[in-house]
Design an enzyme around this catalytic site. Structure first.
Site: not given
Ligand code: SF4
Length: 327
Positions: A111, A194, A197
């Site tokens: 991240k 996977k 959204k």
């Protein structure tokens, strides 16, 4: 009754990936264990976000969970920021967690790479996660095999704190164990990654049936089945795996035979899947509508859940402070 804790990000309406991967399992567990399910909004603010959007996503997530079968009379469902003891215990745990251990977390490294300026909260995210679980002295955390190592840091925090402030004979925090559950990794309709959204490859749990069909119709299948007469290999096809999640076993068997013998085309197969999905999703949509029509339900349920959670959280934190010489 053993206690379990699990959290979910306030990402708005559930999609069938997180429904099949986690929430359906929570529904099955909520009467077998003393269950705490938390919408972890404090975890959602470690990356840039819009406040009004976060509020809406938190509410939408609560509606989805209730509609999917989470029953507030069988478990405790609440929003993390309604129980401030989570962040207070996280601060305490910050004082026993080595920096190096946090910097080594793969999720942090991934991240952080995607951001120009990295908030400290992104680094200490696993400490808050440990506080979430340990505040309720949860015995177990429902996880899939691939998430077992994520729990290790919480176990490590419990060990470190116990070593400093409790005794080996009477550890204060239990080391939460993984409750291995048959979680499904649901692929997106693009068949590439996977369901997520952010990748735009999802089917919403409350989505309109017309829109679901519009997404299913062009969804990726076995790439080697180019013509209608080509036999397919069901195991490589995402539609077949969705059948396994939604269709009865006899239908799944029928799909495998029809596919591998080119007995039917992919559109026939998808129509059957769509019908199976409707059997499960239609009542969920109906429950969601009933909840939305009653404007007070969600707020009241979350307040009651937070009050129940807070009673336990305050007791744990009080004991922690006492043992640590805090006032
Ligand atoms: S028939 Fe069904 S399982 Fe076989 S490739 Fe087509 S969509 Fe997939």
């Amino acid at each position: 009754m053993p206690r379990i804790f699990s959290g979910i990000q306030p990402s708005g309406e559930l999609h069938i990936g997180n429904y099949l991967g986690a929430v359906k399992n929570w529904v099955a567990l909520q009467r077998q264990y003393e269950s705490f399910f938390c919408i972890v909004d404090y975890h959602a603010i470690t990356v840039p976000y819009d406040p009004a959007d976060l509020r809406q996503r938190t509410r939408d997530m609560a509606i989805s969970l209730l509609a999917a079968g989470i029953d507030p009379s069988a478990c405790t469902l609440f929003v993390q920021s309604m129980v401030p003891e989570h962040t207070e215990l996280a601060w305490i745990f910050n004082s026993v967690t080595p920096l190096g251990e946090l910097e080594r977390q793969t999720q942090f490294k991934e991240k952080a790479l995607r951001q120009e300026s990295v908030a400290v909260g992104l680094l200490t995210y696993p400490v808050l996660q440990a506080a979430d679980i340990l505040l309720y002295k949860a015995d177990m955390v429902p996880v899939g095999e691939d998430q077992v190592q994520h729990l290790e840091l919480s176990r490590e925090v419990a060990r470190r704190w116990n070593t400093k402030f409790a005794t080996e004979e009477a550890p204060f925090f239990p080391e939460p164990k993984p409750l291995l559950t048959p979680t499904r990794r649901v692929m997106g309709l693009d068949g590439q990654a996977k369901m997520s959204k952010s990748l735009g490859n999802t089917v919403g749990l409350l989505e309109d049936p017309k829109d679901i069909w519009e997404k299913l119709r062009p969804a990726v299948t076995d790439p080697k089945r180019v013509r209608r007469t080509d036999p397919g290999t069901p195991e490589v096809c995402n539609i077949y795996h969705l059948h396994k999640a939604f269709s009865p076993p006899a239908t799944v068997e029928h799909v495998a035979v029809q596919c591998s013998t080119a007995g039917w085309g992919c559109i026939d197969c998808k129509k059957v899947l769509f019908e199976s999905m409707e059997v499960e999703l239609q009542p969920i949509r109906q429950r969601a509508q009933e909840i939305m029509d009653d404007s007070k339900t969600v707020g009241e349920m979350l307040s009651a859940g937070a009050a129940r959670a807070r009673a336990i959280a305050a007791e744990t934190l009080g004991e922690v402070k006492q043992l640590m010489g805090l006032t």
